[in-house]
Design a protein around this motif. Structure first.
Motif, PDB file in Angstrom:
ATOM      1  N   GLY A  46      40.196  -7.860  39.250  1.00 40.66           N
ATOM      2  CA  GLY A  46      39.688  -9.182  39.585  1.00 40.66           C
ATOM      3  C   GLY A  46      39.535  -9.411  41.075  1.00 40.66           C
ATOM      4  N   PHE A  47      40.276  -8.657  41.887  1.00 44.78           N
ATOM      5  CA  PHE A  47      40.201  -8.804  43.343  1.00 44.78           C
ATOM      6  C   PHE A  47      39.069  -7.976  43.948  1.00 44.78           C
ATOM      7  CE2 PHE A  47      44.526 -10.213  42.585  1.00 44.78           C
ATOM      8  CZ  PHE A  47      44.660 -11.263  43.464  1.00 44.78           C
ATOM      9  N   TYR A  48      38.922  -6.726  43.480  1.00 45.42           N
ATOM     10  CA  TYR A  48      38.001  -5.833  44.191  1.00 45.42           C
ATOM     11  C   TYR A  48      36.638  -5.671  43.525  1.00 45.42           C
ATOM     12  CZ  TYR A  48      39.178  -1.995  40.910  1.00 45.42           C
ATOM     13  OH  TYR A  48      39.358  -1.216  39.807  1.00 45.42           O
ATOM     14  N   VAL A  49      36.455  -6.156  42.297  1.00 45.57           N
ATOM     15  CA  VAL A  49      35.155  -6.000  41.645  1.00 45.57           C
ATOM     16  C   VAL A  49      34.098  -6.777  42.428  1.00 45.57           C
ATOM     17  CG1 VAL A  49      35.485  -7.966  40.083  1.00 45.57           C
ATOM     18  CG2 VAL A  49      33.913  -6.121  39.457  1.00 45.57           C
ATOM     19  N   GLU A  50      32.925  -6.178  42.575  1.00 44.65           N
ATOM     20  CA  GLU A  50      31.845  -6.824  43.317  1.00 44.65           C
ATOM     21  C   GLU A  50      31.348  -8.049  42.547  1.00 44.65           C
ATOM     22  OE1 GLU A  50      28.780  -4.039  44.077  1.00 44.65           O
ATOM     23  OE2 GLU A  50      30.053  -2.678  45.234  1.00 44.65           O
ATOM     24  N   PRO A  51      31.035  -9.139  43.255  1.00 48.91           N
ATOM     25  CA  PRO A  51      30.588 -10.365  42.570  1.00 48.91           C
ATOM     26  C   PRO A  51      29.372 -10.154  41.675  1.00 48.91           C
ATOM     27  CG  PRO A  51      31.126 -10.839  44.858  1.00 48.91           C
ATOM     28  CD  PRO A  51      31.197  -9.344  44.704  1.00 48.91           C
ATOM     29  N   VAL A  52      28.413  -9.332  42.121  1.00 50.06           N
ATOM     30  CA  VAL A  52      27.215  -9.103  41.306  1.00 50.06           C
ATOM     31  C   VAL A  52      27.586  -8.397  40.003  1.00 50.06           C
ATOM     32  CG1 VAL A  52      24.993  -7.926  41.199  1.00 50.06           C
ATOM     33  CG2 VAL A  52      25.691  -9.063  43.312  1.00 50.06           C
ATOM     34  N   ARG A  53      28.438  -7.385  40.089  1.00 47.77           N
ATOM     35  CA  ARG A  53      28.854  -6.675  38.880  1.00 47.77           C
ATOM     36  C   ARG A  53      29.643  -7.603  37.964  1.00 47.77           C
ATOM     37  NH1 ARG A  53      30.553  -0.500  40.691  1.00 47.77           N
ATOM     38  NH2 ARG A  53      28.962  -0.245  42.304  1.00 47.77           N
ATOM     39  N   LEU A  54      30.468  -8.441  38.549  1.00 47.08           N
ATOM     40  CA  LEU A  54      31.249  -9.378  37.741  1.00 47.08           C
ATOM     41  C   LEU A  54      30.335 -10.372  37.040  1.00 47.08           C
ATOM     42  CD1 LEU A  54      33.944 -10.519  36.813  1.00 47.08           C
ATOM     43  CD2 LEU A  54      34.036 -11.865  38.930  1.00 47.08           C
ATOM     44  N   GLY A 113      44.442 -16.993  46.527  1.00 51.23           N
ATOM     45  CA  GLY A 113      43.156 -17.551  46.905  1.00 51.23           C
ATOM     46  C   GLY A 113      42.267 -17.742  45.684  1.00 51.23           C
ATOM     47  N   TRP A 114      41.241 -18.569  45.839  1.00 48.61           N
ATOM     48  CA  TRP A 114      40.395 -18.887  44.694  1.00 48.61           C
ATOM     49  C   TRP A 114      39.576 -17.687  44.236  1.00 48.61           C
ATOM     50  CZ3 TRP A 114      35.142 -18.392  44.557  1.00 48.61           C
ATOM     51  CH2 TRP A 114      34.485 -18.223  45.780  1.00 48.61           C
ATOM     52  N   ARG A 115      39.155 -16.825  45.189  1.00 42.34           N
ATOM     53  CA  ARG A 115      38.327 -15.666  44.825  1.00 42.34           C
ATOM     54  C   ARG A 115      39.085 -14.712  43.916  1.00 42.34           C
ATOM     55  NH1 ARG A 115      36.464 -11.815  43.139  1.00 42.34           N
ATOM     56  NH2 ARG A 115      34.874 -10.407  43.945  1.00 42.34           N
ATOM     57  N   GLY A 116      40.306 -14.371  44.280  1.00 46.28           N
ATOM     58  CA  GLY A 116      41.090 -13.467  43.443  1.00 46.28           C
ATOM     59  C   GLY A 116      41.462 -14.085  42.113  1.00 46.28           C
ATOM     60  N   ALA A 117      41.791 -15.388  42.116  1.00 47.22           N
ATOM     61  CA  ALA A 117      42.182 -16.053  40.876  1.00 47.22           C
ATOM     62  C   ALA A 117      41.012 -16.130  39.907  1.00 47.22           C
ATOM     63  CB  ALA A 117      42.723 -17.445  41.180  1.00 47.22           C
ATOM     64  N   ALA A 122      38.290 -14.347  35.066  1.00 42.23           N
ATOM     65  CA  ALA A 122      36.982 -14.046  34.500  1.00 42.23           C
ATOM     66  C   ALA A 122      36.972 -12.695  33.803  1.00 42.23           C
ATOM     67  CB  ALA A 122      35.921 -14.089  35.594  1.00 42.23           C
ATOM     68  N   ILE A 123      37.606 -11.693  34.410  1.00 40.81           N
ATOM     69  CA  ILE A 123      37.664 -10.372  33.787  1.00 40.81           C
ATOM     70  C   ILE A 123      38.384 -10.446  32.448  1.00 40.81           C
ATOM     71  CG2 ILE A 123      38.867  -8.170  33.967  1.00 40.81           C
ATOM     72  CD1 ILE A 123      36.296  -8.019  35.390  1.00 40.81           C
ATOM     73  N   GLN A 124      39.463 -11.218  32.392  1.00 41.66           N
ATOM     74  CA  GLN A 124      40.231 -11.323  31.152  1.00 41.66           C
ATOM     75  C   GLN A 124      39.507 -12.146  30.095  1.00 41.66           C
ATOM     76  OE1 GLN A 124      43.043  -9.791  30.645  1.00 41.66           O
ATOM     77  NE2 GLN A 124      43.991  -9.418  32.634  1.00 41.66           N
ATOM     78  N   ALA A 125      38.557 -12.997  30.525  1.00 42.14           N
ATOM     79  CA  ALA A 125      37.924 -13.924  29.588  1.00 42.14           C
ATOM     80  C   ALA A 125      37.061 -13.221  28.556  1.00 42.14           C
ATOM     81  CB  ALA A 125      37.081 -14.942  30.358  1.00 42.14           C
ATOM     82  N   VAL A 126      36.512 -12.048  28.891  1.00 44.73           N
ATOM     83  CA  VAL A 126      35.630 -11.361  27.944  1.00 44.73           C
ATOM     84  C   VAL A 126      36.401 -10.843  26.728  1.00 44.73           C
ATOM     85  CG1 VAL A 126      34.051  -9.420  27.633  1.00 44.73           C
ATOM     86  CG2 VAL A 126      33.907 -10.825  29.689  1.00 44.73           C
ATOM     87  N   PRO A 127      37.464 -10.036  26.895  1.00 41.94           N
ATOM     88  CA  PRO A 127      38.204  -9.619  25.694  1.00 41.94           C
ATOM     89  C   PRO A 127      38.886 -10.784  24.989  1.00 41.94           C
ATOM     90  CG  PRO A 127      39.360  -8.931  27.679  1.00 41.94           C
ATOM     91  CD  PRO A 127      38.019  -9.408  28.114  1.00 41.94           C
ATOM     92  N   LEU A 244      32.575   1.794  33.152  1.00 37.50           N
ATOM     93  CA  LEU A 244      33.049   2.563  34.304  1.00 37.50           C
ATOM     94  C   LEU A 244      32.364   2.095  35.586  1.00 37.50           C
ATOM     95  CD1 LEU A 244      33.098   6.126  32.702  1.00 37.50           C
ATOM     96  CD2 LEU A 244      35.097   4.788  33.384  1.00 37.50           C
ATOM     97  N   TRP A 245      31.071   1.826  35.508  1.00 35.60           N
ATOM     98  CA  TRP A 245      30.346   1.332  36.686  1.00 35.60           C
ATOM     99  C   TRP A 245      30.831  -0.052  37.100  1.00 35.60           C
ATOM    100  CZ3 TRP A 245      26.968  -2.935  36.949  1.00 35.60           C
ATOM    101  CH2 TRP A 245      26.292  -3.062  38.173  1.00 35.60           C
ATOM    102  N   THR A 246      31.061  -0.915  36.126  1.00 34.19           N
ATOM    103  CA  THR A 246      31.523  -2.272  36.420  1.00 34.19           C
ATOM    104  C   THR A 246      32.863  -2.251  37.134  1.00 34.19           C
ATOM    105  OG1 THR A 246      30.342  -3.177  34.511  1.00 34.19           O
ATOM    106  CG2 THR A 246      32.144  -4.494  35.411  1.00 34.19           C
ATOM    107  N   PHE A 247      33.763  -1.395  36.702  1.00 34.79           N
ATOM    108  CA  PHE A 247      35.093  -1.336  37.283  1.00 34.79           C
ATOM    109  C   PHE A 247      35.160  -0.469  38.531  1.00 34.79           C
ATOM    110  CE2 PHE A 247      37.259  -2.270  32.951  1.00 34.79           C
ATOM    111  CZ  PHE A 247      36.845  -3.586  33.064  1.00 34.79           C
ATOM    112  N   GLY A 248      34.029   0.095  38.950  1.00 38.35           N
ATOM    113  CA  GLY A 248      33.998   0.905  40.157  1.00 38.35           C
ATOM    114  C   GLY A 248      34.525   2.307  39.990  1.00 38.35           C
ATOM    115  N   ARG A 249      34.733   2.745  38.750  1.00 38.24           N
ATOM    116  CA  ARG A 249      35.264   4.088  38.524  1.00 38.24           C
ATOM    117  C   ARG A 249      34.224   5.171  38.812  1.00 38.24           C
ATOM    118  NH1 ARG A 249      40.559   3.127  38.663  1.00 38.24           N
ATOM    119  NH2 ARG A 249      41.321   1.898  36.902  1.00 38.24           N
ATOM    120  N   ALA A 250      32.950   4.827  38.774  1.00 41.20           N
ATOM    121  CA  ALA A 250      31.902   5.825  38.948  1.00 41.20           C
ATOM    122  C   ALA A 250      31.340   5.864  40.367  1.00 41.20           C
ATOM    123  CB  ALA A 250      30.755   5.543  37.974  1.00 41.20           C
TER     124      ALA A 250
END
Length: 280
Positions: A46-54, A113-117, A122-127, A244-250
């Protein structure tokens, strides 16, 4: 007077049913998302994912939840607009439930901070939203939803398989162990894992006597195998690569390495695709 009383009684019954559906949705969101909420890798994503990918991930997640709401939502969906409302409601429940649990566990606080929160929730909201949608079938039963799934056409069946793959693959995609497993496997083990994934997917959907299993296609084994099993596994690999792309693994990995990671992630994804009719 009698008609007015009957209308009031029907309205109260509908309101009570909707309230019960919301309660089941909250329970399903917590049950489905709890393993991820307790995973440290999910907090940091939730902290490091790029806003566009999120943003892309959230839009796709909302579309996925809307589609699932049409087939097995926490309240009956008789039209596309009902399904859209159900998908948005499930997403909101996922956000609220995830935020509440993260706060209770001391993970979510003002120091982030609001960005990390926002990213963490948001990441948890999908599952969690998928759990909210699936709660009606898992916790309450839904003959109407099951009948609608049984009448679904070929694209809808592939959609349900993709939804199951997303959910189960998402549970392990953030972990470091997934990358470690990929490094430890050689080409032959990767090929064997692909074969095992395809065979398990085919067995779960068409061979093992699970409720809601598909009937073989009219063309026989090979038609069924190609149109459903191979197509479902292909979708699973595409979904794995996207996650994998969304999470930056690739980002820093070579193309062969990304392909191998997609196969590793595709193993639980294939299991999720095979069990999709039981889960969602």
């Amino acid at each position: 007077m009698a008609e007015a009383a009957a209308e009031n009684a029907a309205r109260r019954s509908d309101d009570r049913g909707y309230a019960i559906g919301l309660a089941r949705a909250f329970a399903g969101a917590l049950i489905f998302a709890f393993p991820l909420i307790m995973t440290m890798e999910m907090w940091w994503i939730g902290f490091y994912v790029e806003p566009v990918r999120l943003l892309i991930f959230l839009l796709l997640g909302l579309g996925l939840q809307t589609g699932l709401a049409y087939y097995s939502g926490f309240s009956p969906s008789r039209a596309v607009t009902d399904a859209l409302i159900g998908g948005v409601t499930a997403f909101a429940i996922g956000c609220l439930g995830s935020a509440a649990v993260l706060w209770l566990l001391g993970v979510l606080d003002t120091a982030q901070g609001w960005r990390g929160a926002v990213g963490m929730v948001a990441i948890q909201a999908v599952p969690a939203g998928i759990g909210a949608v699936a709660a009606r079938q898992q916790l309450g039963g839904s003959r109407e939803g099951q009948a609608r799934e049984d009448r679904a056409g070929y694209p809808a069946q592939l959609f349900l398989m993709a939804a199951g793959a997303v959910f189960l693959a998402f549970n392990v995609a953030p972990t470091e162990e997934m990358i470690l497993i990929t490094f430890r496997m050689g080409p032959w083990l990767i090929l064997l894992l692909m074969a095992a994934s395809v065979l398990l997917l085919h067995a779960l959907v068409y061979t093992v006597g699970f409720a809601g299993q598909e009937q073989p296609a009219d063309g026989g084994f090979w038609t069924t195998f190609c149109t459903y099993t191979l197509a479902g596994y292909g979708l699973t690999l595409l979904i794995s690569a996207y996650v994998l792309w969304t999470f930056g693994r690739a980002d820093d990995a070579s193309l062969p390495m990304v392909a191998m990671m997609a196969v590793v992630l595709g193993f639980p994804g294939a299991l999720g695709a095979g069990l999709a009719r039981l889960v969602v």
